[in-house]
Every structure is written in structure tokens, then in C-alpha cells.
Design an enzyme around this catalytic site. Structure first.
Site, PDB file in Angstrom:
ATOM      1  N   GLY A   1       0.820  -1.208   0.000  1.00  0.00           N
ATOM      2  CA  GLY A   1       0.000   0.000   0.000  1.00  0.00           C
ATOM      3  C   GLY A   1       0.851   1.254   0.000  1.00  0.00           C
TER       4      GLY A   1
ATOM      5  N   GLY B   1      -0.190   4.381   0.301  1.00  0.00           N
ATOM      6  CA  GLY B   1      -0.953   5.503   0.837  1.00  0.00           C
ATOM      7  C   GLY B   1      -0.086   6.338   1.770  1.00  0.00           C
ATOM      8  N   PHE B   2      -0.717   7.142   2.595  1.00  0.00           N
ATOM      9  CA  PHE B   2       0.027   8.026   3.491  1.00  0.00           C
ATOM     10  C   PHE B   2       0.922   7.233   4.438  1.00  0.00           C
ATOM     11  CE2 PHE B   2      -3.592  10.716   2.286  1.00  0.00           C
ATOM     12  CZ  PHE B   2      -2.932  11.879   1.952  1.00  0.00           C
ATOM     13  N   GLY B   3       0.382   6.147   5.012  1.00  0.00           N
ATOM     14  CA  GLY B   3       1.144   5.374   5.983  1.00  0.00           C
ATOM     15  C   GLY B   3       2.293   4.605   5.363  1.00  0.00           C
TER      16      GLY B   3
ATOM     17  N   VAL C   1      -1.991  -7.658  -4.315  1.00  0.00           N
ATOM     18  CA  VAL C   1      -1.655  -8.790  -3.460  1.00  0.00           C
ATOM     19  C   VAL C   1      -2.808  -9.776  -3.449  1.00  0.00           C
ATOM     20  CG1 VAL C   1      -1.230  -9.510  -1.079  1.00  0.00           C
ATOM     21  CG2 VAL C   1      -0.065  -7.503  -2.014  1.00  0.00           C
TER      22      VAL C   1
ATOM     23  N   GLU D   1     -18.147  18.351   2.890  1.00  0.00           N
ATOM     24  CA  GLU D   1     -17.315  19.033   1.902  1.00  0.00           C
ATOM     25  C   GLU D   1     -17.884  18.846   0.504  1.00  0.00           C
ATOM     26  OE1 GLU D   1     -13.565  17.212   2.834  1.00  0.00           O
ATOM     27  OE2 GLU D   1     -13.028  18.790   4.264  1.00  0.00           O
TER      28      GLU D   1
ATOM     29  N   ASP E   1      -5.875   2.965   7.968  1.00  0.00           N
ATOM     30  CA  ASP E   1      -7.295   2.590   8.059  1.00  0.00           C
ATOM     31  C   ASP E   1      -7.503   1.116   8.363  1.00  0.00           C
ATOM     32  OD1 ASP E   1      -7.402   5.159   7.213  1.00  0.00           O
ATOM     33  OD2 ASP E   1      -8.526   4.787   5.373  1.00  0.00           O
TER      34      ASP E   1
ATOM     35  N   ALA F   1      -5.483  10.787   7.276  1.00  0.00           N
ATOM     36  CA  ALA F   1      -4.066  10.751   6.913  1.00  0.00           C
ATOM     37  C   ALA F   1      -3.124  10.885   8.120  1.00  0.00           C
ATOM     38  CB  ALA F   1      -3.773  11.826   5.873  1.00  0.00           C
TER      39      ALA F   1
END
Lengths: 441, 441
Positions: A13, A15-17, A81, A172, A302, A317
């Protein structure tokens, strides 16, 4: 663990992490292998601006390989994966088997439909770049159809936009949608009666943005209503059909556009069975973010089930970034023979944008509403957006929008982008009996 | 013609010609109805920069309705023209029948495959925004596959990029591709031997950009070769297969990417029969651009068969724009009871970009090569690109590319964008026998 080579950390992944972990493991003597199904990182917080034609999708996507250029000990594998063999310490993709010494699961989340019948089939999600573009296509297709639709009921349906979920994302999106429709689209569709346009926000609870203090929620609701969003509280969705959303109180709202932002659940890689699935399909972890039975395997973002002050950490995030940093540090400690440390979340607060000049923000020190909150939100996102070029392009897009009060990405890209995403209006065109042509003029 | 309402001019196609005609018919007392299958205008001259990850597709697309805002007497219909009834003066789309008093056919052109077997099926076109994005996806997918491909022959095939056609489009694409591969991609794929990367330009004639003076053609060829493009002159393609391009001299080039820029043919609306199809499927027109048997119907741009100095006019924007203006003027004359005037083409010259700091340009007064030609080309395209925001974004993209020598839109968007466009690499993955996994590391 083979001794012939430096230990390999596989990160699933980008993503941010996952990216944060990779960055902090740079030049640490390990070999990093980052796996993602896409070759780009998606800046998820701005997805809704792609959906409302404010930003180009490419402006909030960033090539993973460009980020990895600064991490000499990292490699990228673009793949999905399929299976993880914890016993053999192997991650399997469609065409390769990747062995690991340490594994970081950062596979993020997907929409959660809370078991509402029809929700998965008949609502539009907004979790990926592809879905955001599909939503943009869908919204403008509805207007192109409405301008040609002679039947008043059908037209009303095409011009009704329902958002399920009154959290930050729903708020938003609602604010941005109503601005789009009462601004640029009025000029684009002079022949259309835009009094018919309805943006409806459905919130199951008794207030919006529940994780914010009461008065911020009240302010948010007041702002949205002033700007024309129909906010329904205590509105619980019982069923979604291709043409309507049904509420538990018996209300039925006819709409060709129903957007689902009512929640997320973890999307862990298979096999979920061995991952001790907990609430919302998340992966159970120790305080160190290690898997209970797998000291070499971590879960972050997440997908990890971590509580803070008795509440599960939000799927945002900052959480993923802090956990990515913590895990990178723990792996370095393990390599030095030290024991991993407990993850401690530092709550830096939260910010949400409502509409032009209106936002809400809250930190332990201050609470902001209106212009300050709006301005802070813009600043934070511009600061964290990866890449100088992207930041410049987004900044210019925002300035142009602010000055001209317009949205410039009002493009309907070919229907191919709808692949896999149901599209009520296009389905609806089949309703026309063949040959039944309307005369224009 | 009904007298109850102002005469209606229907324009089919929102390209350079169609839009120009609409703009010049603004406030002229006629009702304008513009029809296009897309809700945006595509700035075709920059399509190749989308394919090579230099520009976002949205940067060269512009919403038709925004342009029409300044034309109060114009309406837009997003639809595909299915049939034209010249006798009844009606344009038929899937769900509407649109009557006209005057009709302007500006439907442009499509790739011409010169009857080469397999060309249509196994080459990638670059005529639309969708095709340019698909080409970008394809190019980067080839690299992602190559980096994982253990078989040397397969890898060589994935890294071979053949462009068929040595006109301006083929030259611009070849130059941009070789820059992309010897610049950014070297940094992106450190484990890949980029000596294997080949960009091959096939030209059937004995020189490149044949419509330019000899020395500009020679300069172009020299520049491309210096920068690493393998230029083959007198290379006539006899057949294209899923994995290779075959030349008449018996040569076979194994390649997963074969891009077709070898020519265009008109794409007139049905019924072509009544349109007196002439060379390359173009529509025969009178010197006034009227259809021979239809004084109310005009054809302009790529679709119209017009000669200049004994040669057919090239399929370029300036021709379409001048013809759009001429036709708008002729319709105004007809409404005043005057006879239409003969179209006179004013050749303002031509410019093509080869690569960084290298371009060729030619007008009746001057001939430019190298940096001046390159700079002029950039200036012209920035000037003609519609929309301040788009111009700003493109300018910044160019500056970032120039300063950092990088391409920032290296994104592979989901395979859905491949819909309708064949994609050799993805087909090729089927060659892998199931379960035959490679071990990484």
C-alpha cells in the site's frame, strides 16, 4: 531470515502510511519493497474536488517511483496482493512471490454500506481517483440529459443529488456541489430551471461532523443550509433503488445521483481469516501495531484497529502517517535487537471545509470557524500535497476558482471510465422507447 | 424555412472550425445549435504531450458550454449525429431530430490505415483525448511489465516503441518519447537496462516532415538521430501483428507498442453517399465551401475537400479556423440575399517541435530552426490554447519540465480507460502459464 542479503521490508500500500514508513526506512540498511496496485499515490483528502470539477485527477495523484527516487534502498512493484503466506513469510501477487523479513500492511479502507439493501449497487462511491472521475462524468451527464428531458418528473430526478453521510467528506462534497450548481452551471444551462436542482445531505445522527464540538456542527449545518443544501438529520437510509433512496421514516427521494460517504471499513489483504478481523473488518494489532501472532508483521492506517481515548482512531491521513513513522522506528529497533515501542497517537486536531470562505478547524489549543477555518484548511492541504508542480497547479486552480467563481474541469470523459461503476443516467436512457424522438426547436 | 423564428444554423462538430463559425455568428440574428459527441473542445495539437505524460488531458480540453456563454444566440447539444436528411433539412441524433436552415459539417478526421493489414487492430491511434490517455497508460504499463520481465526477448519487445509516420505528429511524438525514456524513466527504473529502450520512427517517403523545405527535414532527422531516435526512411509497412510490425523490405520489428500517425481521412457524418465522397473520404465542396447540391449546407476543416496550389489543404487548425470564418460570413451574406464568396486560404506557415530547444518553423517571410523554432512553436500554442487557466497550467507544466527535465503525469489510470483500445502488454500477460510465478529477490 536469509543472512546473505540485507533484511527485506515489504510494504503493501502506497498511501500516506506506507509511504511514510518507506521514507523513514531510507538508508537504514534494509531493502524496501513497496507494492501497490496503482503506480501513483492518491491524495485522498482532495478527491471530492476532482468529483466537482475543481481539480484535474492528475493534480492529486503522484507517481510512486518519483517518491522512491529519494529512497535508494527501495523498489516498487505494481501489483495486487492475492495472498499472504505468513508461515512462509511470502506475499503473493498475480505473477510473483515476494518473500519478506518484515511486512507492513497499509492497504487502507473501502466504502462501508452498513448492510443497506441496494447501497452497494446503486450508489456512487468516492474512494478512488477512478471513482471521483466517474462521479464527475456522472454529474455532468445528468445535466446534459436534464437539458434535453421534456418530462418534468424525469428532469427533477436528474437534477436531484443525494449525499448519504454527514461526516467531513459528505459536508465538503455537499458544499462544493451546491456551489457548482448555483454558480457555473447556471451560466452553462440558461434554458434549465435551476430552481429544480436539489442537493440533499442525509445524516443518520442528530448533527453533522459529529467528531467536532457541537457549535462547529451547528455552524456547519447553518452554512450549508444558507447556501442551499437541504440537510436532513436523523435520516436513516433503509434501501436504495436505481431511481431513489428510501428512508426508515417512509420518505422516498427520487434521484439519479446518490453518493455514498456514510462510512468506511478496512480492506485488508487476504487471508482475512488469519488477521483476527475486528470491528469494521479491521486488523487486530498489539499496542506496538504488530499482529498478535506475527512479530514481523505490522498493520497501519485505516486497516489497523487502534483505539484512542476509548474510541477507534479515525480513518484520516495524520493517523496513518504517525503509525507509518512508529512502525519504521519499531522495525529499526527490532533489527538492533530492541523490543518495539507502543504507538502513541498525537491528536493535532482536525479541519473541514464547508464552502467558499467557510470552514471549521479544531486543535487542542484553538477552534476556528468561517474564513480562518477555510484558510487554514487550504493551507494545510497545499502544504501536504506532494510535489511542487502539483502544489502550483492546485494553487492556481483554487485562485482561478476563487476569482472567477467557476469550475473549469467540467468535462465528461468517455463512458469507458464508467467501467465497473454503475451509472443511473446512462442506464436510464434505455427507458426511452426506440424511435421515440423529441424535436428540438 | 419557417418565418416564425430566426433561421437556425446547425453546426456539427466543436473543433477549431465549428467553434470559429459559431463565434462569428454571435449576435447575427440567427439561432446557433452546436452538436458534438463530447462536451469539450480538444486542443488536438497538444495531444501528443498528453500521451508522453507532459500534460494532463484536462489541460487541453475546454468545456464547450463555457465558450458558448459568450454567444447568447447559441445552444449546445451533446449527441452523436446518426443521420442527416438533406431533403427534409433535419439532423438526427439518437434521441432527437434537429431541423436546420443552414448546416455546417465540421466533423473532422480519423486515422487512415492505408489498407495495411492489422494496422487498425494492432496499432495505437492518437486522434482523441481518450486515445492519448490510453497511449500514456500503455507506455508506462510496458515499463512496469518490463521491469518484472525475466525473458530478455520479451523485455526487448516491451521496450521497443515504433511510430509509423514521419509527419509533424510522428516527429513530435518521437522526440518527446525519446526524451521521456532517456530522462525521467532512467531515474524511475534504476534496475532496468535502458540501452534496451528503442524509439523507432518509420517514414515511407525519403525524408521527414515532407511539407517543409528539404533542409528543415534534414535538420529534423539529424536532431532526432542525435537524441537517440532510430529513423528509418523508405520504410513501408506491409503488415502489423499483435507483436510486431513488418516492412515491405522483409524487415520485422518486434514491438509491443506500435503507434499510428501515418495519415488521416475525413470522418463525415452519414449518409456519406449523398456527400459526394472524394479523396480520403472527404466531402466535395464548391469554392464557396457549399455542398454542390445543397446551397444551405457547408463543409469545413478536415472533412472538406479543398485544394490549394494544386495540393489538398493539410488537416490543420488554421485551415479549419479560416474556413469556419469564411462560412460564417457566407451564411450572413445568404441571409442578406447576397451570394456566398469563394474561400481563399491564407497560408500563415507552419511550425513543428522536435525536442528540447529544437523546432522548425516556416512562414512566407522567414525560416526558423533550433531554439527560435522551438520557442515560436511554444508561443503559438500557448497563445491559441483556449482559457486563461489552461494556459497558466500548461505554461507551468512546461516550465517545470524544462527546469527539472522531468515528466510529472506518469500515471497509469485504471485499465477501464483502455476500453475499445487494444493493449498488447495486457493481452500479453495471458501468455504467462498460470501458476508460473517468478520469485523476486
Amino acid at each position: 531470515m536469509t543472512v546473505s542479503r540485507s533484511p527485506r521490508v515489504v510494504i503493501v500500500g502506497a498511501g500516506f502510511g506506507g509511504l511514510k514508513a518507506a521514507q523513514l526506512l531510507a538508508r537504514s540498511g534494509v531493502e524496501i519493497l513497496l507494492i501497490d496496485r496503482n503506480n501513483y499515490h492518491t491524495f485522498v483528502p482532495l478527491l471530492y474536488q476532482v468529483a466537482v470539477a475543481e481539480l484535474e485527477p492528475e493534480q492529486i495523484a503522484y507517481p510512486v517511483r518519483r517518491i522512491l527516487r529519494r529512497i535508494p534502498n527501495a523498489r516498487f512493484v505494481m501489483a495486487e496482493v492475492k495472498q499472504i503466506d505468513f508461515a512462509g513469510q511470502v506475499v503473493e501477487t498475480e505473477d510473483s512471490a515476494i518473500s519478506y523479513d518484515f511486512l507492513i500492511l497499509a492497504t487502507g479502507s473501502k466504502s462501508q454500506y452498513l448492510g443497506v439493501p441496494g447501497a452497494r449497487e446503486y450508489t456512487l462511491p468516492m474512494k478512488t481517483l477512478e471513482e471521483a472521475v466517474a462521479l464527475r462524468n456522472h454529474i455532468f451527464s445528468c445535466f446534459e440529459q436534464a437539458v434535453r428531458e421534456k418530462d418534468a418528473t424525469q428532469r427533477q430526478q436528474l437534477l436531484t443529488f443525494v449525499i448519504v453521510g454527514g461526516g467531513p467528506t459528505g459536508v465538503e462534497l455537499a458544499g462544493a456541489l451546491v456551489e457548482l450548481m448555483h454558480g457555473p452551471l447556471v451560466k452553462d444551462y440558461p434554458t434549465l430551471d435551476l430552481q429544480q436542482v436539489r442537493v440533499i445531505l442525509l445524516q443518520s445522527g442528530d448533527r453533522l461532523v459529529a467528531e467536532y464540538p457541537q457549535r462547529l456542527g451547528d455552524y456547519t449545518q447553518k452554512q450549508l443550509r444558507t447556501r442551499g443544501v437541504k440537510v436532513h438529520l436523523q435520516a436513516k437510509v433503509s434501501q436504495v433503488t436505481p431511481q431513489a433512496v428510501h428512508l426508515q421514516d417512509g420518505t422516498t427521494i427520487l434521484a439519479k445521483t446518490i453518493i455514498w460517504t456514510a462510512g468506511v471499513e478496512a480492506s485488508p489483504p487476504p487471508p482475512t481469516g488469519e488477521l483476527f478481523p475486528s470491528a469494521k473488518g479491521k486488523v487486530a494489532v498489539l499496542p506496538t501495531l504488530q499482529l498478535p501472532n506475527q512479530p514481523q508483521v505490522y498493520a497501519i492506517g485505516d486497516v489497523a484497529d487502534v483505539e484512542y481515548k476509548g474510541q477507534p482512531l479515525p480513518a484520516v491521513a495524520p493517523v496513518a502517517i504517525q503509525q507509518g513513522a512508529s512502525v519504521a522506528n519499531n522495525i529499526k529497533r527490532q533489527l538492533r535487537g530492541l523490543s518495539p515501542q507502543t504507538f502513541r497517537y498525537k491528536d493535532k486536531g482536525r479541519a473541514a471545509i464547508i464552502a467558499r470562505n467557510a470552514g471549521v478547524a479544531q486543535t487542542d489549543k484553538l477552534t476556528l470557524m468561517g474564513f480562518p477555518g477555510w484558510f487554514l484548511w487550504l493551507g494545510i492541504h497545499l502544504y501536504y500535497l506532494p510535489g511542487l508542480r502539483n502544489s502550483l497547479l492546485v494553487f492556481i486552480s483554487w485562485v482561478c476558482d476563487y476569482l472567477f467563481g467557476d469550475r473549469f474541469v467540467r468535462l465528461i470523459f468517455p463512458q469507458s471510465t464508467f467501467l465497473g461503476i454503475q451509472s443511473p443516467p446512462f442506464a436510464a436512457t434505455d427507458d426511452h422507447q426506440p424511435g421515440a424522438k423529441q424535436n428540438i426547436g
